[in-house]
Design an enzyme around this catalytic site. Sequence first.
Site, PDB file in Angstrom:
ATOM      1  N   GLU A  56       0.812  -1.217   0.000  1.00 55.98           N
ATOM      2  CA  GLU A  56       0.000   0.000   0.000  1.00 55.98           C
ATOM      3  C   GLU A  56       0.852   1.278   0.000  1.00 55.98           C
ATOM      4  O   GLU A  56       0.901   2.015   0.989  1.00 55.98           O
ATOM      5  CB  GLU A  56      -0.988  -0.037   1.174  1.00 55.98           C
ATOM      6  CG  GLU A  56      -1.928  -1.223   1.048  1.00 55.98           C
ATOM      7  CD  GLU A  56      -2.976  -1.328   2.150  1.00 55.98           C
ATOM      8  OE1 GLU A  56      -2.847  -0.612   3.163  1.00 55.98           O
ATOM      9  OE2 GLU A  56      -3.904  -2.138   1.995  1.00 55.98           O
ATOM     10  N   GLU A  74      -4.023  -9.160  -1.632  1.00 58.12           N
ATOM     11  CA  GLU A  74      -4.632  -9.042  -0.308  1.00 58.12           C
ATOM     12  C   GLU A  74      -6.104  -8.673  -0.426  1.00 58.12           C
ATOM     13  O   GLU A  74      -6.480  -7.791  -1.208  1.00 58.12           O
ATOM     14  CB  GLU A  74      -3.934  -7.977   0.544  1.00 58.12           C
ATOM     15  CG  GLU A  74      -4.464  -7.901   1.968  1.00 58.12           C
ATOM     16  CD  GLU A  74      -3.843  -6.773   2.778  1.00 58.12           C
ATOM     17  OE1 GLU A  74      -2.621  -6.578   2.660  1.00 58.12           O
ATOM     18  OE2 GLU A  74      -4.579  -6.089   3.500  1.00 58.12           O
TER      19      GLU A  74
END
Length: 500
Positions: free
Chosen positions: A220, A322
């Site tokens: 991220e 994810e």
Amino acid sequence: MRLLSIHSICLFLMLMSCNDTKTSGKIRMEVSIYETSAKGNKLTEVTEFQKVDSLVTLKLNPEISFQTITGFGGAFTESSAYLLNKLSKANRKLILNAYFSKEGARYSLTRTHMNSCDFSLSNYSYTPVENDKFLEYFTIEEDKDDLIPMIKDALLASEDGFKIFASPWSAAPWMKDNNSWVGGKLLPKYYDTWALFFSKYLDAYKAEGIDIWGFTVENEPHGNGNNWESMHFTPKEMTDFVQFYLGPKLEADGYGDKVILGYDQNRAGLKEWVDEMYRDEASSKYFHGTAIHWYESTYDYFPEALQYAHKKAPNKYLIETEGCVDSEVPHWQDDAWYWKKEATDWGWDWASEEEKYLHPKYAPVNRYARDIIGCLNNWVDGWVDWNMVLDRQGGPNWFENWCVAPVIVDPDADEVYFTPIFYTMAHFSKYIRPGAKVIALENSDERLMATAVQNPDESIAVVLFNEFETPKSISLLLYDKITEFTIEAQAIQTIVIPKK
């Protein structure tokens, strides 16, 4: 469901009897059908079906193929590993076999974290000594109590083996411009050090007998709202780091075969990232693919963005690395909740008003089944869940960022709960094997989600998802062969067609 009259039942049985050899001039096809449903099936083989009015025709064409499957699986986190160590040996083994054995879900693609993440017990780094530019004090000691034993035992449980890729959430604070675990950027003077960090990690895990298949460069890179471990990169900063530091360093240290996946965040931002990652031949050389998450929306799988990413780099990996039902405390021993539209996600409370529509209440099973099928039908070749095991609170998580996992445990009572999400994942991981090819499937009903692959052993697996409250009769055709069956309301099915 409409009840059939006696006359209709007799006619149906007579037709089925006639179809033992042929149906409408086609040869009857032998298949195995496995179903998970709101009514209680859990990857259950089903052989008896009641015909209903709604008829769907599915036509398979293995001669037209698309992406090659890398695998399906979940993540090894410190939280999951810690919980396994608190269970009895019998339940620990039960869970690992359920995920990795040939009789279980046969996970084939997995993830783990480098340094700590939110699903760790605390903040920690493999580089605890400040200004250690050459990483003379690099150590994975923190992983040796829980994480490494979980991975090793999973490898023992797996007959086929599995790939592992690793992701950092953040460098140690001393390498960053804000000297914090949360947010900030890697200082340019430590770019060489951070590239060395990846190579040292490979060395350390290799010494433990664990082969790491590859990496995502940064979990991220946009950050996560300044909540837990994070480190920010722009597309250009990450691409430059990979092209000029990480790629050459791994190559120089004999790790040039390790996979490097760029980006590793939500799909809505794909275009700007793949445009930069694959800006020219020199940058593309070190990127083996693109990693994506589903948190932009666990309802919309962003097919246009996935199509764009594939067209930009058609010979590279496109892996969902994810996904989980976040911002929820798991419901314990309550299968019905996982089929009901009660679950929210972070965006239900926190998304901007103009993006609220991307975050509706939506059943956890629906999120998984819909997203994985949508991904497979849009060039994604791997799909990796988040934590494999969490407790009844949805942790442990040092930031108290509670989430749901396919397996929930109560370590104090030594109890294990396999949620419907576990069986949903297994519909893909167990029957779609690495090296499979997604194949063409013509579907007459847009309300029935469907995808199909041909496995390396030439068997075919078809996965169907009916999220609605009306069952559907299916007519499945493969060349001159046919099989007919019914998918229940609120059900996911895998149909396995053996090698001809």
